[in-house]
Design a protein around this motif. Structure first.
Motif, PDB file in Angstrom:
ATOM      1  N   ALA A   1       0.840  -1.206   0.000  1.00 24.98           N
ATOM      2  CA  ALA A   1       0.000   0.000   0.000  1.00 24.98           C
ATOM      3  C   ALA A   1       0.872   1.252   0.000  1.00 24.98           C
ATOM      4  O   ALA A   1       0.602   2.204  -0.741  1.00 24.98           O
ATOM      5  CB  ALA A   1      -0.933  -0.007   1.210  1.00 24.98           C
ATOM      6  N   TYR A   2       1.917   1.256   0.812  1.00 27.40           N
ATOM      7  CA  TYR A   2       2.814   2.408   0.828  1.00 27.40           C
ATOM      8  C   TYR A   2       3.508   2.576  -0.522  1.00 27.40           C
ATOM      9  O   TYR A   2       3.674   3.689  -1.003  1.00 27.40           O
ATOM     10  CB  TYR A   2       3.842   2.302   1.957  1.00 27.40           C
ATOM     11  N   GLU A   3       3.889   1.469  -1.147  1.00 26.92           N
ATOM     12  CA  GLU A   3       4.494   1.547  -2.474  1.00 26.92           C
ATOM     13  C   GLU A   3       3.521   2.171  -3.480  1.00 26.92           C
ATOM     14  O   GLU A   3       3.897   3.025  -4.275  1.00 26.92           O
ATOM     15  CB  GLU A   3       4.900   0.153  -2.971  1.00 26.92           C
ATOM     16  N   ARG A   4       2.287   1.736  -3.434  1.00 30.10           N
ATOM     17  CA  ARG A   4       1.282   2.276  -4.360  1.00 30.10           C
ATOM     18  C   ARG A   4       1.040   3.761  -4.112  1.00 30.10           C
ATOM     19  O   ARG A   4       0.830   4.529  -5.046  1.00 30.10           O
ATOM     20  CB  ARG A   4      -0.024   1.499  -4.242  1.00 30.10           C
ATOM     21  N   LEU A   5       1.059   4.157  -2.834  1.00 31.08           N
ATOM     22  CA  LEU A   5       0.845   5.578  -2.534  1.00 31.08           C
ATOM     23  C   LEU A   5       2.030   6.428  -2.981  1.00 31.08           C
ATOM     24  O   LEU A   5       1.830   7.558  -3.441  1.00 31.08           O
ATOM     25  CB  LEU A   5       0.554   5.779  -1.051  1.00 31.08           C
TER      26      LEU A   5
ATOM     27  N   VAL B   1      -9.425  20.174 -17.715  1.00 35.33           N
ATOM     28  CA  VAL B   1     -10.314  19.038 -17.454  1.00 35.33           C
ATOM     29  C   VAL B   1      -9.521  17.724 -17.468  1.00 35.33           C
ATOM     30  O   VAL B   1      -9.685  16.875 -16.585  1.00 35.33           O
ATOM     31  CB  VAL B   1     -11.482  19.003 -18.471  1.00 35.33           C
ATOM     32  N   LEU B   2      -8.649  17.567 -18.441  1.00 35.74           N
ATOM     33  CA  LEU B   2      -7.844  16.353 -18.540  1.00 35.74           C
ATOM     34  C   LEU B   2      -6.965  16.164 -17.305  1.00 35.74           C
ATOM     35  O   LEU B   2      -6.903  15.071 -16.728  1.00 35.74           O
ATOM     36  CB  LEU B   2      -6.976  16.391 -19.806  1.00 35.74           C
ATOM     37  N   LEU B   3      -6.303  17.233 -16.877  1.00 36.12           N
ATOM     38  CA  LEU B   3      -5.423  17.143 -15.706  1.00 36.12           C
ATOM     39  C   LEU B   3      -6.202  16.821 -14.434  1.00 36.12           C
ATOM     40  O   LEU B   3      -5.815  15.934 -13.662  1.00 36.12           O
ATOM     41  CB  LEU B   3      -4.642  18.451 -15.537  1.00 36.12           C
ATOM     42  N   THR B   4      -7.299  17.530 -14.212  1.00 37.92           N
ATOM     43  CA  THR B   4      -8.061  17.297 -12.974  1.00 37.92           C
ATOM     44  C   THR B   4      -8.741  15.930 -12.982  1.00 37.92           C
ATOM     45  O   THR B   4      -8.782  15.256 -11.950  1.00 37.92           O
ATOM     46  CB  THR B   4      -9.093  18.418 -12.730  1.00 37.92           C
ATOM     47  N   GLN B   5      -9.248  15.506 -14.132  1.00 38.88           N
ATOM     48  CA  GLN B   5      -9.861  14.172 -14.205  1.00 38.88           C
ATOM     49  C   GLN B   5      -8.828  13.080 -13.972  1.00 38.88           C
ATOM     50  O   GLN B   5      -9.117  12.081 -13.306  1.00 38.88           O
ATOM     51  CB  GLN B   5     -10.545  13.957 -15.551  1.00 38.88           C
ATOM     52  N   THR B   6      -7.639  13.263 -14.494  1.00 39.05           N
ATOM     53  CA  THR B   6      -6.580  12.270 -14.298  1.00 39.05           C
ATOM     54  C   THR B   6      -6.207  12.160 -12.828  1.00 39.05           C
ATOM     55  O   THR B   6      -6.045  11.049 -12.312  1.00 39.05           O
ATOM     56  CB  THR B   6      -5.344  12.626 -15.154  1.00 39.05           C
ATOM     57  N   ILE B   7      -6.088  13.287 -12.154  1.00 42.79           N
ATOM     58  CA  ILE B   7      -5.783  13.259 -10.715  1.00 42.79           C
ATOM     59  C   ILE B   7      -6.878  12.505  -9.966  1.00 42.79           C
ATOM     60  O   ILE B   7      -6.600  11.638  -9.132  1.00 42.79           O
ATOM     61  CB  ILE B   7      -5.629  14.690 -10.154  1.00 42.79           C
ATOM     62  N   LYS B   8      -8.128  12.819 -10.266  1.00 45.17           N
ATOM     63  CA  LYS B   8      -9.252  12.159  -9.585  1.00 45.17           C
ATOM     64  C   LYS B   8      -9.272  10.666  -9.869  1.00 45.17           C
ATOM     65  O   LYS B   8      -9.506   9.853  -8.966  1.00 45.17           O
ATOM     66  CB  LYS B   8     -10.578  12.796 -10.008  1.00 45.17           C
ATOM     67  N   GLN B   9      -9.020  10.279 -11.114  1.00 47.17           N
ATOM     68  CA  GLN B   9      -9.013   8.851 -11.469  1.00 47.17           C
ATOM     69  C   GLN B   9      -7.876   8.112 -10.786  1.00 47.17           C
ATOM     70  O   GLN B   9      -8.072   6.996 -10.284  1.00 47.17           O
ATOM     71  CB  GLN B   9      -8.909   8.678 -12.987  1.00 47.17           C
TER      72      GLN B   9
ATOM     73  N   ASN C   1      -6.702   4.204  -6.314  1.00 48.09           N
ATOM     74  CA  ASN C   1      -5.908   3.797  -5.152  1.00 48.09           C
ATOM     75  C   ASN C   1      -6.616   4.024  -3.825  1.00 48.09           C
ATOM     76  O   ASN C   1      -5.995   3.929  -2.772  1.00 48.09           O
ATOM     77  CB  ASN C   1      -4.579   4.559  -5.156  1.00 48.09           C
ATOM     78  N   ILE C   2      -7.900   4.292  -3.860  1.00 46.33           N
ATOM     79  CA  ILE C   2      -8.623   4.666  -2.645  1.00 46.33           C
ATOM     80  C   ILE C   2      -8.637   3.557  -1.580  1.00 46.33           C
ATOM     81  O   ILE C   2      -8.656   3.840  -0.393  1.00 46.33           O
ATOM     82  CB  ILE C   2     -10.050   5.157  -2.978  1.00 46.33           C
ATOM     83  N   THR C   3      -8.565   2.315  -2.005  1.00 48.63           N
ATOM     84  CA  THR C   3      -8.597   1.219  -1.030  1.00 48.63           C
ATOM     85  C   THR C   3      -7.311   1.122  -0.220  1.00 48.63           C
ATOM     86  O   THR C   3      -7.298   0.469   0.830  1.00 48.63           O
ATOM     87  CB  THR C   3      -8.845  -0.136  -1.722  1.00 48.63           C
ATOM     88  N   GLN C   4      -6.263   1.769  -0.655  1.00 49.52           N
ATOM     89  CA  GLN C   4      -4.987   1.702   0.068  1.00 49.52           C
ATOM     90  C   GLN C   4      -5.091   2.346   1.450  1.00 49.52           C
ATOM     91  O   GLN C   4      -4.288   2.038   2.333  1.00 49.52           O
ATOM     92  CB  GLN C   4      -3.866   2.350  -0.743  1.00 49.52           C
ATOM     93  N   GLN C   5      -6.096   3.191   1.645  1.00 47.63           N
ATOM     94  CA  GLN C   5      -6.246   3.850   2.943  1.00 47.63           C
ATOM     95  C   GLN C   5      -6.493   2.850   4.068  1.00 47.63           C
ATOM     96  O   GLN C   5      -6.231   3.144   5.234  1.00 47.63           O
ATOM     97  CB  GLN C   5      -7.351   4.893   2.890  1.00 47.63           C
ATOM     98  N   ILE C   6      -6.952   1.666   3.722  1.00 47.21           N
ATOM     99  CA  ILE C   6      -7.198   0.626   4.726  1.00 47.21           C
ATOM    100  C   ILE C   6      -5.905   0.199   5.403  1.00 47.21           C
ATOM    101  O   ILE C   6      -5.887  -0.133   6.580  1.00 47.21           O
ATOM    102  CB  ILE C   6      -7.883  -0.596   4.072  1.00 47.21           C
ATOM    103  N   TYR C   7      -4.807   0.240   4.657  1.00 45.28           N
ATOM    104  CA  TYR C   7      -3.544  -0.329   5.120  1.00 45.28           C
ATOM    105  C   TYR C   7      -2.548   0.684   5.648  1.00 45.28           C
ATOM    106  O   TYR C   7      -1.477   0.306   6.114  1.00 45.28           O
ATOM    107  CB  TYR C   7      -2.888  -1.111   3.974  1.00 45.28           C
TER     108      TYR C   7
END
Length: 171
Positions: free
Chosen positions: A51-55, A83-91, A96-102
């Motif tokens: 998870a830390y590696e992914r973050l 739009v492209l930059l902000t959408q890419t950041i959000k995507q 990687n949102i599940t990494q917060q569990i670890y």
């Protein structure tokens, strides 16, 4: 006050908030428990390290200079690039949102603050451009801002927090 001064003050406040609330030394001073408890096994440690590696990878991928170089699309308008930059950041973040569990709440909040700050910077700088500005104009403005911003780099702060916590898992 002009927009640049207000923008600079907001960025400075965000960075100060991160440094104050999430710096690892503060957690030690409070007597915070280590990231891993004695009951965690090798599989849990491996999952945490992954998870830390992914973050770390996420932080690198959403760093504005890296986004600009990776997503540079000649012939687009500033608005399309925004739009492209902000959408890419959000995507990237959502991927990687599940990494917060670890990871610790502090590490996750540092990543979330970086995401929010970068979207804010992109949107604020895009607003300062004329309606007929090109994507190249926005990219140039973003890179100039990142090079001249002397208040600190939230990307580096987030990376340091993640790296510090990963080292705690290893020890």
């Amino acid at each position: 006050m002009n927009n640049t001064v207000i923008f600079s003050i907001l960025i400075a406040l965000i960075i100060l908030n991160v440094l104050w609330n999430f710096w690892p030394a503060k957690n030690k001073a409070k007597g915070a428990s280590p990231i891993l408890s004695p009951s965690n096994d090798a599989n849990t440690q491996l999952m945490q390290l992954q998870a830390y590696e992914r973050l770390v990878l996420l932080v690198d991928r959403i760093a504005i200079p890296n986004l600009v170089s990776r997503l540079n699309t000649p012939g687009t308008s500033a608005m399309e690039t925004q739009v492209l930059l902000t959408q890419t950041i959000k995507q990237e973040f959502e991927h990687n949102i599940t990494q917060q569990i670890y990871v610790s709440a502090d590490a996750w909040k540092a990543v979330k603050n970086l995401k929010d700050q970068n979207i804010y910077i992109i949107n604020q700088l895009a607003q300062n451009l004329s309606p007929d500005a090109s994507g190249t104009d926005l990219n140039k403005l973003l890179l100039e801002y990142m090079m001249t911003d002397k208040k600190g780099n939230l990307c580096e702060v987030a990376s340091e927090i993640i790296s510090h916590e990963a080292k705690q898992v290893l020890s």
